[in-house]
Design a protein around this motif. Structure first.
Motif, PDB file in Angstrom:
ATOM      1  N   LEU A   1     -10.894  -0.074   4.695  1.00  9.95           N
ATOM      2  CA  LEU A   1     -10.648  -1.130   3.721  1.00  9.95           C
ATOM      3  C   LEU A   1     -11.137  -2.452   4.296  1.00  9.95           C
ATOM      4  O   LEU A   1     -10.844  -2.754   5.471  1.00  9.95           O
ATOM      5  CB  LEU A   1      -9.141  -1.195   3.446  1.00  9.95           C
ATOM      6  N   ILE A   2     -11.877  -3.183   3.506  1.00 10.27           N
ATOM      7  CA  ILE A   2     -12.337  -4.509   3.917  1.00 10.27           C
ATOM      8  C   ILE A   2     -11.878  -5.514   2.873  1.00 10.27           C
ATOM      9  O   ILE A   2     -12.105  -5.313   1.676  1.00 10.27           O
ATOM     10  CB  ILE A   2     -13.875  -4.553   4.046  1.00 10.27           C
ATOM     11  N   VAL A   3     -11.211  -6.572   3.335  1.00 10.07           N
ATOM     12  CA  VAL A   3     -10.741  -7.617   2.424  1.00 10.07           C
ATOM     13  C   VAL A   3     -11.082  -8.975   3.005  1.00 10.07           C
ATOM     14  O   VAL A   3     -11.296  -9.116   4.208  1.00 10.07           O
ATOM     15  CB  VAL A   3      -9.218  -7.522   2.166  1.00 10.07           C
ATOM     16  N   GLN A   4     -11.091  -9.956   2.138  1.00  8.37           N
ATOM     17  CA  GLN A   4     -11.271 -11.330   2.574  1.00  8.37           C
ATOM     18  C   GLN A   4      -9.935 -11.890   3.063  1.00  8.37           C
ATOM     19  O   GLN A   4      -8.855 -11.445   2.619  1.00  8.37           O
ATOM     20  CB  GLN A   4     -11.788 -12.194   1.426  1.00  8.37           C
ATOM     21  N   LYS A   5     -10.006 -12.841   3.935  1.00  8.71           N
ATOM     22  CA  LYS A   5      -8.802 -13.535   4.405  1.00  8.71           C
ATOM     23  C   LYS A   5      -8.010 -14.041   3.205  1.00  8.71           C
ATOM     24  O   LYS A   5      -8.573 -14.607   2.273  1.00  8.71           O
ATOM     25  CB  LYS A   5      -9.210 -14.710   5.299  1.00  8.71           C
ATOM     26  N   GLY A   6      -6.689 -13.831   3.238  1.00  9.60           N
ATOM     27  CA  GLY A   6      -5.837 -14.227   2.131  1.00  9.60           C
ATOM     28  C   GLY A   6      -5.642 -13.152   1.086  1.00  9.60           C
ATOM     29  O   GLY A   6      -4.756 -13.265   0.229  1.00  9.60           O
ATOM     30  N   GLY A   7      -6.467 -12.103   1.121  1.00 11.46           N
ATOM     31  CA  GLY A   7      -6.331 -11.010   0.175  1.00 11.46           C
ATOM     32  C   GLY A   7      -5.106 -10.157   0.474  1.00 11.46           C
ATOM     33  O   GLY A   7      -4.400 -10.356   1.467  1.00 11.46           O
ATOM     34  N   ILE A   8      -4.833  -9.196  -0.415  1.00  7.68           N
ATOM     35  CA  ILE A   8      -3.657  -8.333  -0.272  1.00  7.68           C
ATOM     36  C   ILE A   8      -4.121  -6.885  -0.193  1.00  7.68           C
ATOM     37  O   ILE A   8      -4.228  -6.194  -1.223  1.00  7.68           O
ATOM     38  CB  ILE A   8      -2.679  -8.522  -1.441  1.00  7.68           C
ATOM     39  N   PRO A   9      -4.415  -6.404   1.004  1.00  9.44           N
ATOM     40  CA  PRO A   9      -4.795  -4.988   1.119  1.00  9.44           C
ATOM     41  C   PRO A   9      -3.587  -4.096   0.836  1.00  9.44           C
ATOM     42  O   PRO A   9      -2.450  -4.430   1.187  1.00  9.44           O
ATOM     43  CB  PRO A   9      -5.250  -4.860   2.573  1.00  9.44           C
ATOM     44  N   ILE A  10      -3.843  -2.977   0.200  1.00 12.63           N
ATOM     45  CA  ILE A  10      -2.802  -2.005  -0.129  1.00 12.63           C
ATOM     46  C   ILE A  10      -3.227  -0.643   0.401  1.00 12.63           C
ATOM     47  O   ILE A  10      -4.341  -0.180   0.126  1.00 12.63           O
ATOM     48  CB  ILE A  10      -2.571  -1.926  -1.651  1.00 12.63           C
ATOM     49  N   ILE A  11      -2.347  -0.023   1.153  1.00 13.87           N
ATOM     50  CA  ILE A  11      -2.608   1.299   1.721  1.00 13.87           C
ATOM     51  C   ILE A  11      -1.569   2.260   1.150  1.00 13.87           C
ATOM     52  O   ILE A  11      -0.377   1.945   1.132  1.00 13.87           O
ATOM     53  CB  ILE A  11      -2.519   1.271   3.256  1.00 13.87           C
ATOM     54  N   ASN A  12      -2.034   3.393   0.695  1.00 11.38           N
ATOM     55  CA  ASN A  12      -1.166   4.333  -0.016  1.00 11.38           C
ATOM     56  C   ASN A  12      -0.949   5.628   0.764  1.00 11.38           C
ATOM     57  O   ASN A  12      -1.855   6.112   1.439  1.00 11.38           O
ATOM     58  CB  ASN A  12      -1.784   4.671  -1.368  1.00 11.38           C
ATOM     59  N   CYS A  13       0.244   6.173   0.638  1.00 10.15           N
ATOM     60  CA  CYS A  13       0.553   7.476   1.227  1.00 10.15           C
ATOM     61  C   CYS A  13       1.350   8.312   0.239  1.00 10.15           C
ATOM     62  O   CYS A  13       2.130   7.769  -0.553  1.00 10.15           O
ATOM     63  CB  CYS A  13       1.339   7.311   2.524  1.00 10.15           C
ATOM     64  N   ALA A  14       1.135   9.619   0.304  1.00 15.65           N
ATOM     65  CA  ALA A  14       1.838  10.540  -0.573  1.00 15.65           C
ATOM     66  C   ALA A  14       2.300  11.740   0.226  1.00 15.65           C
ATOM     67  O   ALA A  14       1.644  12.138   1.197  1.00 15.65           O
ATOM     68  CB  ALA A  14       0.924  10.985  -1.712  1.00 15.65           C
ATOM     69  N   TYR A  15       3.420  12.312  -0.178  1.00 15.62           N
ATOM     70  CA  TYR A  15       3.965  13.466   0.519  1.00 15.62           C
ATOM     71  C   TYR A  15       4.496  14.464  -0.493  1.00 15.62           C
ATOM     72  O   TYR A  15       4.666  14.152  -1.670  1.00 15.62           O
ATOM     73  CB  TYR A  15       5.066  13.034   1.492  1.00 15.62           C
TER      74      TYR A  15
ATOM     75  N   ASP B   1      -1.237 -12.287   2.117  1.00 14.44           N
ATOM     76  CA  ASP B   1      -1.975 -13.348   2.818  1.00 14.44           C
ATOM     77  C   ASP B   1      -2.585 -12.792   4.115  1.00 14.44           C
ATOM     78  O   ASP B   1      -2.323 -13.286   5.213  1.00 14.44           O
ATOM     79  CB  ASP B   1      -1.029 -14.513   3.129  1.00 14.44           C
ATOM     80  N   SER B   2      -3.382 -11.765   3.986  1.00 13.06           N
ATOM     81  CA  SER B   2      -3.919 -11.087   5.175  1.00 13.06           C
ATOM     82  C   SER B   2      -4.779 -12.040   6.018  1.00 13.06           C
ATOM     83  O   SER B   2      -5.431 -12.952   5.496  1.00 13.06           O
ATOM     84  CB  SER B   2      -4.723  -9.860   4.761  1.00 13.06           C
ATOM     85  N   GLN B   3      -4.732 -11.798   7.317  1.00 11.38           N
ATOM     86  CA  GLN B   3      -5.422 -12.623   8.303  1.00 11.38           C
ATOM     87  C   GLN B   3      -6.361 -11.756   9.137  1.00 11.38           C
ATOM     88  O   GLN B   3      -6.123 -10.546   9.285  1.00 11.38           O
ATOM     89  CB  GLN B   3      -4.405 -13.301   9.205  1.00 11.38           C
ATOM     90  N   PRO B   4      -7.386 -12.353   9.733  1.00 14.38           N
ATOM     91  CA  PRO B   4      -8.274 -11.572  10.602  1.00 14.38           C
ATOM     92  C   PRO B   4      -7.516 -10.833  11.705  1.00 14.38           C
ATOM     93  O   PRO B   4      -7.907  -9.736  12.105  1.00 14.38           O
ATOM     94  CB  PRO B   4      -9.228 -12.623  11.160  1.00 14.38           C
ATOM     95  N   GLY B   5      -6.412 -11.413  12.169  1.00 16.70           N
ATOM     96  CA  GLY B   5      -5.602 -10.758  13.198  1.00 16.70           C
ATOM     97  C   GLY B   5      -4.895  -9.500  12.727  1.00 16.70           C
ATOM     98  O   GLY B   5      -4.353  -8.753  13.544  1.00 16.70           O
ATOM     99  N   ASP B   6      -4.901  -9.270  11.416  1.00 12.86           N
ATOM    100  CA  ASP B   6      -4.315  -8.036  10.871  1.00 12.86           C
ATOM    101  C   ASP B   6      -5.301  -6.867  10.933  1.00 12.86           C
ATOM    102  O   ASP B   6      -4.931  -5.733  10.601  1.00 12.86           O
ATOM    103  CB  ASP B   6      -3.896  -8.242   9.409  1.00 12.86           C
TER     104      ASP B   6
END
Lengths: 113, 118
Positions: A11-25, A79-84
């Motif tokens: 996943l690639i997002v711009q700084k400040g974006g809201i990445p979402i990661i999904n899991c299912a079981y 508010d994702s950051q490069p450090g994330d």
């Protein structure tokens, strides 16, 4: 079934974006759902965790949303950051009272400055 | 949370040889685990290292290939025996501890030992 399916793989997002990661079981016996963050050359570190009787949990900029009926849960990074930029793993405890966890396949997140 | 030190951090080995990975924890812990993280893949539990008794291995892992020692409550070793290129992975030591997350036991990991087998 003893597996947790995680998406997307990367996943690639711009700084400040809201990445979402999904899991299912599938296995309803799974009773605890942590997320781990792993930086290159480091071991995974616990980020946030949730029990299935809770629909949402927030820790700073990190939020887990949990849908018990759909057997799905997701990680949102506000508010994702490069450090994330790291690899994120979801996990599920196989059985209450044990220390056994099943891990997802990981999502490699890159946050652009 | 516990601080876990692993040695070596990385190594390159020849096929057919064996390598022992050490795991040192800065506090006494009951439960220690060894995981394997293959390139681009998930973490897979190899075994639980039990103090004073034999390790408990997960399906697909055997003692002859991955002998484990646990001489005390702060130390464990994992040996990867008769290595092949398929054993190239990161091997992670982990301990279980209670946490602030509603009292559930969660895992703390070492930085891992990256093993490359030629």
């Amino acid at each position: 079934q003893q597996q947790v399916k995680q998406s997307p793989q990367s996943l690639i997002v711009q700084k400040g974006g809201i990445p979402i990661i999904n899991c299912a079981y599938e296995n309803t016996a799974f009773d605890y759902f942590p997320w781990y963050q792993q930086f290159p050359g480091k071991g995974p570190a616990l980020l946030i965790a949730i029990r299935p009787d809770v629909s949402e949990k927030k820790e700073g900029r990190f939020t887990i949303s949990f849908n018990k009926s759909a057997k799905q849960f997701s990680l949102h990074i506000m508010d994702s950051q490069p450090g994330d930029s790291a690899t994120y793993f979801c996990a599920a405890r196989i059985e209450a009272g044990t220390y056994k966890y099943i891990f997802g396949t990981g999502t490699r997140l890159k946050v652009l400055a | 949370s516990a601080v876990i030190s692993q040695k070596p951090s990385r190594d390159i080995c020849q096929r057919g040889t064996s390598l022992t990975i050490q795991c040192q924890v800065d506090s006494q812990v009951t439960m220690m685990f060894w995981y394997r993280q293959q390139p681009g893949q998930s973490l897979t539990l190899i075994a639980t290292a039990n103090q004073g008794s034999e390790a408990t291995y997960e399906s697909g892992f055997v003692i002859d290939k991955f002998p484990i020692s646990r001489p005390n409550l702060t130390f464990s070793t994992l040996t990867v025996s008769n290595m092949s290129p398929e054993d190239s992975s990161i091997y992670l030591c982990s301990v279980a501890q209670g946490s602030s997350f509603s009292g559930a036991n969660v895992l703390t990991f070492g930085a891992g030992s990256r093993l490359t087998v030629l």
